[in-house]
Design an enzyme around this catalytic site. Structure first.
Site, PDB file in Angstrom:
ATOM      1  CB  SER B 175      85.492  14.428  92.552  1.00 41.03           C
ATOM      2  OG  SER B 175      85.738  13.197  92.590  1.00 41.03           O
ATOM      3  CG  ASP B 427      77.855  10.776  93.866  1.00 39.44           C
ATOM      4  OD1 ASP B 427      78.635   9.678  93.208  1.00 39.44           O
ATOM      5  OD2 ASP B 427      79.006  12.046  94.371  1.00 39.44           O
ATOM      6  CG  HIS B 452      80.771  12.739  91.430  1.00 38.39           C
ATOM      7  ND1 HIS B 452      80.994  12.632  91.756  1.00 38.39           N
ATOM      8  CD2 HIS B 452      82.228  12.925  90.490  1.00 38.39           C
ATOM      9  CE1 HIS B 452      82.952  12.717  92.846  1.00 38.39           C
ATOM     10  NE2 HIS B 452      82.722  12.620  91.948  1.00 38.39           N
TER      11      HIS B 452
END
Lengths: 511, 511
Positions: B175, B427, B452
């Site tokens: 991320s 994601d 994710h």
């Protein structure tokens, strides 16, 4: 201020005071100062861009005007390029005027020339007259902020000037400006396809090179420029010391050296010796093969001229000092106009020197030393503690000697590409430079008979073959780079995108 | 605070509140939370390093304690390596505990694991309790400062831990942490031989990708997880709007949705819809194939479970909202313990959310929009002006939406090397990620059925084959990189230095 600090900040900073005549200059015409060749007309226009004072924080949104110059006589929208001078510690017009190489190659590369002034120098003062007031105002004087200025400027130009959007940019610079050119390619490779870093001592930090390498090169230059020359200088320090200890010694020295302000105490004697040392250092940097006016008006091969007065180390102390005066006079009075010599001259409070003094006290911590054996100077060790204390007294800041290597990689730079490091063998800064190829795309060019960024200066009839070859190699690299860039761009636009999803049959060329 | 700001900061920030239990945790043992597999014992020690508050200025010499974790069970001095997690917007222990991949590969790579906490998160607060007080204290919360912290930490470790000096380091992150890993390799390639950037939306800036791509992916996840699922959600907004306009509508909605705090006005209704949108977004991020507890305790493939309640869009408004409640309940009450739903829950004032809110208002300006046609959300355009005004109201700063692309290169990153970009197809962040190879050494791995940064999570028996393949490819790349690095190091030590001085016969591989 201690001796070490003085030494460190004089290396670049005071070496580049801007002649008053140039400071006032603001129109479009400068002609090359070399009478020996047909002058390339240096036509440029002056521009300003609003830059953030702090690129790396959001608490202040203050801006300031950064000055830059554009010369587009030879620029072509079709197949052209941009040569971007990463300005260093001084007035950008002065650098523009002393970087004839860019003017000489502009036509061949169909290049627009851009000269970007470094913040806190010339007219690009973030807080105007208050810029050097205190450490709070100086807080934004770093190489990182300067590189960010360059990046913003390139984005700005590409938005503003139709035809530049997709043109490749090459960064060029000399000395600290050469470090900036190299670092700019390292940190912003999306902005420039390559860099020519001339006389850039990117390794003159921490313990990457021996601290004595600089003074050793200076000494070598003198040793090779005349019989007994370096030995005569080596003996001069003790001669001065002995004379200074005599009853009327200070008076005698002041007279013999034609000093504007007489020496009054032992601190003055130290300042005198520092000033003389620095003169030899400066001469080594500007030992050009022709009459020039870079730091001072000087004859061709000035060290040879200086050494004509320094042939005999075996004379009396007083005669030795008188000979030293003759030698100094070459540097300080080539025009014959000086009525006395001013030993605080290179420690001038011109902006360039002030700014570099601060930079040397924060990021640009370059260790220097001498031992009197491998070099012709009085022994002087590198004392970081003393240096730091001096910095704190002068600026209220302490240096971070390890930071530059942390942020720019020290000797571990092999993953970068497309940087030409050029160094003159005569240049004392070459010892901290990259003088051997690091990889196929980080190449070193060493220029025998070359002084400080000689290759960036304009072509002259007096250039040694070595520098002509160096320049042609640099152009060849640059053209190759620009060509490959165009090819890559075309390929990119044509490229079929590959959706890699476990197609493991491909060759691994990663790492 | 306007809706856009809320949306922007909820993307990462509020998504990572640290469970209170973990905050208090300070000893050496954490076991993996997946009951489905033999837990890898997560033994680590906690350390602190003094970091400069400001790496890029010298006016302050303040320091703060940055926390980091070390796990060296499988580390070997001989032939070992270092896997360095570039911490993102939250407590580092929580990331450590949710990055099972590193633990799973430690033995194979003889790797020391290091998890570095991001400044202004967890315990690494530059000004302690005052860190979020105002824009002056927040001034040092930037990605550049965080990368500099990582660089200093790696230097520190290599000085401090015998055996690590010459070991290669690989950066890993997910991320925002994945962006940091990629940017760290780009900006400090001398520190890490490569990076694994998982679910890193480095292109979710300016206009590099369409602003609607994020919500489109969320919608796709719901559309493919059950018949009529996305269509039911698309219709729910108007149903809520119509109900809210009725006499007792707010009361009815508050009851039907079991809200802890009743809705009292139209602003509350907007907040309710934002909160519901965000729930769907979060579900898309954590649509993992097994029971998990990343943002909330959730069943396997939670969107499928949610969609069981959202099969019929053609029902009355009230029934539709009741079905929405059932769906929300999957996310907020899988444990069955919740007595009501709190619509300000994700807008918590936990440190993570606060810090990310500031970052989204300064550097991390990611444009989001929806149109209700390509996605299942109410139309919402990207309004930079409104966003900026919101930021100024909240933090006293204004965003620089162009800065990230200026400093990190936007799509022009091909001169960098050795970065793996992995993205899960489920994601929503994949739309802003690198999903096609850029060069042979900037490779993309796309993981069908992956949410994710699924690849960074520990191996489980329920992993789809796609993620197992992705992980094995990642390990292969990493081993290849580590191997090549060792070879390069050996070659470097053995290498004859070539003194290039006009030996023009060589091949030009420059550029």
């Amino acid at each position: 201020m201690g001796r070490l600090l003085l030494l460190a900040f004089l290396m670049f900073g005071a070496a580049t005071p801007v002649p008053p005549a140039l400071r006032a200059f603001s129109s479009l015409h400068l002609s090359n100062s070399f009478s020996s060749r047909p002058a390339v007309a240096m036509k440029y226009s002056i521009h300003y861009i609003q830059q953030k004072v702090d690129h790396f924080g959001f608490n202040t949104d203050k801006t300031f005007k950064q000055r830059y110059l554009i010369a587009d006589t030879h620029w072509r929208k079709d197949g052209g390029s941009i040569l971007f001078y990463t300005g260093n510690e001084g007035d950008i017009i002065w650098f523009c005027n002393n970087t004839g190489f860019m003017w000489d190659v502009a036509e061949e590369l169909k290049a627009m020339l851009v000269f970007a002034e470094h913040r806190y120098y010339g007219e690009s003062l973030p807080f105007g007259a208050h810029s050097f007031k205190d450490s709070r105002h100086l807080n934004f004087l770093t190489s990182e902020q300067a590189l960010a200025d360059f990046a913003e400027l390139i984005r700005h130009l590409k938005r503003k000037i139709p035809g530049t959007e997709n043109q490749p940019v090459i960064a060029l610079g000399g000395s600290y400006g050469g470090m900036l050119a190299a670092w700019f390619r390292m940190k912003y490779p999306h902005m420039v396809v390559g860099a020519l870093a001339s006389s850039a001592p990117i390794w003159h930090f921490e313990n990457l090179v021996p601290c004595g390498v600089f003074m050793k090169t200076v000494t070598k230059d003198f040793r090779e420029s005349g019989p007994n020359c370096s030995e005569t200088i080596r003996r001069s320090w003790d001669a001065i010391n002995r004379l200074a200890r005599k009853g009327t010694g200070l008076h005698w020295l002041s007279e013999a050296l034609h000093l504007c302000t007489p020496l009054t105490n032992s601190q003055d004697v130290q300042r005198l010796k520092d000033w003389i040392s620095e003169t030899w250092v400066n001469l080594a940097m500007v030992d050009y093969p022709y009459e020039s006016d870079f730091l001072q008006p000087l004859p061709a091969w000035p060290i040879k001229v200086v050494c004509q007065y320094l042939k005999n180390p075996n004379v009396s102390d007083s005669l030795l000092v008188q000979n030293i005066f003759q030698a100094l006079n070459v540097y300080y009075n080539y025009s014959g106009q000086a009525r006395c010599l001013n030993i605080s001259e290179t420690a001038t409070s011109s902006l360039g020197a002030l700014g570099w003094s601060y930079q040397a006290c924060t990021e640009m911590v370059m260790p220097f030393c001498s031992n009197g054996i491998d070099d012709m100077f009085e022994p002087n060790s590198w004392d970081l503690k003393e240096f730091s204390d001096d910095c704190f007294r002068q600026w209220g800041v302490r240096p971070r000697p390890y930071w530059i290597t942390t942020v720019y990689g020290g000797k571990n730079i092999s993953s970068h590409t497309n940087i030409i490091f050029s160094n003159g063998e005569l240049d004392p800064w070459s010892g901290g430079g990259v003088t051997k190829n690091v990889t196929d795309t980080l190449v070193a060019i060493v220029i025998p008979k070359g002084a400080h960024h000689l290759d960036l200066r304009a072509n002259t009839a007096f250039d040694p073959t070595t520098v002509l070859l160096a320049r042609s190699l640099e152009v060849r690299y640059m053209k190759h780079g620009l060509h490959n860039w165009s090819r890559a761009l075309t390929a990119f636009h044509k490229r079929e995108s590959h959706f890699l999803c476990f197609s493991e049959s491909r060759d691994f060329s990663w790492f």
